[in-house]
Write a protein that holds these residues in place. Structure first.
Motif, short mmCIF file in Angstrom:
data_model
loop_
_atom_site.label_atom_id
_atom_site.label_comp_id
_atom_site.label_asym_id
_atom_site.label_seq_id
_atom_site.Cartn_x
_atom_site.Cartn_y
_atom_site.Cartn_z
N TRP A 156 -7.99 -7.22 -3.84
CA TRP A 156 -9.08 -6.38 -3.33
C TRP A 156 -9.39 -5.27 -4.33
O TRP A 156 -9.46 -4.08 -3.96
N PHE A 187 -9.82 -1.06 -1.65
CA PHE A 187 -8.63 -1.32 -0.83
C PHE A 187 -8.05 -0.01 -0.32
O PHE A 187 -8.31 1.07 -0.87
N THR A 188 -7.27 -0.11 0.75
CA THR A 188 -6.63 1.07 1.34
C THR A 188 -5.11 0.88 1.30
O THR A 188 -4.61 -0.23 1.09
N GLN A 238 -3.91 -1.52 4.01
CA GLN A 238 -4.32 -2.88 3.69
C GLN A 238 -3.34 -3.56 2.73
O GLN A 238 -2.87 -4.68 2.98
N GLU A 293 -0.38 -6.49 3.42
CA GLU A 293 -0.45 -7.71 2.63
C GLU A 293 0.85 -7.92 1.84
O GLU A 293 1.32 -9.05 1.69
N HIS A 340 -10.04 5.19 0.15
CA HIS A 340 -10.26 3.86 -0.42
C HIS A 340 -10.08 3.95 -1.93
O HIS A 340 -10.59 4.87 -2.57
#
Length: 234
Positions: free
Chosen positions: A37, A41-42, A45, A49, A87
């Motif tokens: 990402w 992306f955060t 997140q 993952e 982000h």
């Protein structure tokens, strides 16, 4: 060249092995999520993952931010104006291998040393012993010990990267000389010497050697024993 490496993998050394799905450390998993990402992306997140604790992920993102690998893309207001979700975006993609950085953005010394020794072997293209490798790989930032260089040469030899050109002569104190095989010059990233004396090559995404072949099933199922640092990250 891929065919040559594949053939060599099957024949070099008694303990040479490959794993189609090598065990990945938490930071490696998070780094792959960041690359996935890369534009937006955060923390949550990539932590989810990569199956890494949020506090550990925050420390790693802080290190990547300070080192210039990632930047803040924008801040998303949540719960009114009091809380914002940050982000990020990837601005310096260095490939598969996760950058080994501290929270302040500085690179960890072991990673620097291994990369320096690997570069020496790739550039020199001749037989070399531990004394020479240590001397040529040291610089103003760090000193490579002869013991470290000797261990590195021995493990890479076991993993099939090197050939023994001159055996050690104990009576005279002469150290063994090794040379990097041309077909095993897999790329710019240094093979990673992992726990249990495993060698993982980020250039080919393969586990090249394990001192304990019985770990293969553990590797496939991701159940290898973790170091304390990795336990903290999980």
């Amino acid at each position: 060249m891929d065919a040559v490496i594949k053939t060599l993998n099957l024949s070099q050394g008694k303990k040479l092995m490959n794993a189609s799905i090598p065990h990945q450390k938490p930071r490696q998993r998070v780094w792959l999520a960041i690359r996935k990402w890369k534009d937006d992306f955060t923390l949550i997140q990539v932590a989810e993952e990569g199956s890494m604790k949020e506090d550990s992920t925050r420390d790693y993102l802080t290190g990547l931010l300070n080192a210039g690998y990632i930047e803040v893309a924008y801040e998303e207001p949540i719960m009114g104006k009091r809380v914002k979700r940050i982000h990020y975006k990837l601005v310096r993609d260095v490939g598969y291998n996760a950058p080994a950085v501290k929270r302040d953005g500085t690179e960890t010394t072991p990673a620097c040393i291994n990369k320096a020794m690997w570069n020496t072997l790739r550039i020199l293209k001749r037989a070399i012993n531990a004394d020479e490798l240590a001397s040529l790989s040291s610089n103003d930032l760090f000193n490579v010990s002869v013991h470290t260089a000797n261990t590195y040469l021995q493990i890479l030899n076991e993993a099939g990267y090197l050939k023994l050109v001159q055996p050690a002569i104990n009576m005279t104190g002469k150290k063994a000389k090794y040379q990097l095989l041309e077909c095993m010059n897999t790329g710019p990233d240094s093979p990673q010497i992992q726990r249990a004396k495993q060698v993982f090559d980020p250039n080919t995404n393969q586990l090249m050697y394990s001192e304990r072949p019985e770990l293969e099933e553990e590797i496939k199922h991701g159940t290898l024993l973790l170091t304390q640092e990795e336990i903290d990250d999980e």
